[in-house]
Scaffold this active site. Structure first.
Site: not given
Length: 342
Positions: A148-150
């Site tokens: 995930g980007c986060n």
């Protein structure tokens, strides 16, 4: 030697970003572009900024001849991705950009995503795709699960510190500011310009954000015991970028030195001078991560900053970085473009 690749989900933001990046790659050719709802259309009609490229017509997945494909990027929504990947050829190299193969424990996947996993055999062989920390496993993998980007941003800010034991593992606060493109291209009322612009809000409060599953999995694995960070993401009315501000207990000078040592040889990670904080402007449109450390006014406390572009290093750039390793290419191929500024 040129490698032929397919991109499934080519009409979404991450699909378009993959095309932008691969267009500069010396040894990768885009052979097929899958987009079920836009099949039959030209990419120039879906994304006019790509009209200068000669690209295949968008098609359905069933129309793709995977025997001619060396690697497939799956930029599909979670749940859909696992169903598609389960039916792809078993010898096909795959980089998945969805959430479907990130969590190793099927029970954890069901907990965070609300449905039983439909491709357990493939999940069992998937390698977690945070390139800088799983490089050797990715090189020999058939299926890589993009982060995930986060989750990527938070891990760049915390993994070296957990590994080195220089922070209190029970006192980690992760405050994250996220661009709207992280929510995807689907129409959503709360993302309309009139409802998003000129505002700033927290979301997925408490223990509801799905990327917590990745933080729990990865941080606990490093520490050898449960690590649960306090995490709150905030939605910004900007197109690209993530800025993580992380509050930790530890010596700020030691923390900065730990980052400098851990990332010294990493081509995409820049550790800023002590006391300097990064901006999302400084990494926009690039595969770079900027890390900063500042001392708190109270001794024994520090603030760690990490900035990256959610569509590039947080997703499609990371996917191409992993594909380079899987295909025996230079890891940085197609990815050394400078950030866009202003």
């Amino acid at each position: 030697m040129a490698h032929n690749v397919a991109i499934l989900g080519a009409s979404g933001y991450t699909g378009a970003e993959l095309i932008r990046l691969i267009s500069q790659h010396p040894n990768i050719e885009i052979t097929a572009l899958g987009a079920e709802r836009k099949a039959g259309m030209q990419m120039a009609d879906v994304f006019p900024h790509l009209r200068h490229l000669s690209l295949p017509t968008l098609c359905t997945i069933d129309e793709i001849d995977f025997s001619q494909i060396d690697l497939c990027f799956c930029a599909l929504p979670h749940k859909t991705s696992q169903q598609v990947i389960a039916n792809l050829p078993s010898d096909l190299k795959i980089v998945d950009l969805s959430a479907d193969f990130r969590l190793r424990d099927p029970a954890e996947y069901e907990k965070w995503y609300g449905n039983a996993h439909a491709a357990l055999a493939q999940q069992g062989e998937a390698v977690y795709g945070l390139t800088e920390f799983y490089r050797s496993e990715i090189t020999s993998a058939r299926l890589v699960a993009g982060t995930g980007c986060n989750a990527a941003t938070g891990q760049f800010a915390l993994r070296p510190l957990i590994s080195a034991g220089v922070i209190d593992l029970d006192e980690i606060i992760l405050d994250m500011k996220c661009a709207v493109s992280g929510a995807g291209r689907a129409l959503k009322e709360n993302l309309l310009h009139a409802e998003l612009s000129e505002g700033y809000n927290a979301y997925a409060l408490g223990s509801t954000h799905r990327h917590l599953g990745e933080f729990d999995q990865e941080f606990s694995l490093i520490a050898g015991r449960p690590v649960k960070v306090q995490f709150t993401p905030h939605l910004l009315p900007v197109n690209r970028g993530i800025l993580a501000t992380t509050y930790v207990k530890g010596d700020a000078v030691d923390i900065h030195a730990t980052f400098a040592a851990a990332y010294r040889e990493e081509p995409f990670i820049e550790v800023l001078p002590f006391g300097t904080a990064p901006s999302t402007h400084d990494v926009r449109g690039s595969n770079f991560v900027h890390i900063g450390v500042a001392a708190d006014r109270v001794a024994g406390r520090a603030t760690v900053f990490a900035a990256l572009d959610n569509l590039t290093k947080g997703s499609s750039g990371q996917a191409l970085q992993n594909a380079n390793l899987m295909l025996g290419e230079d890891e940085t191929a197609g990815l050394m473009m400078a950030p866009l500024f202003p």
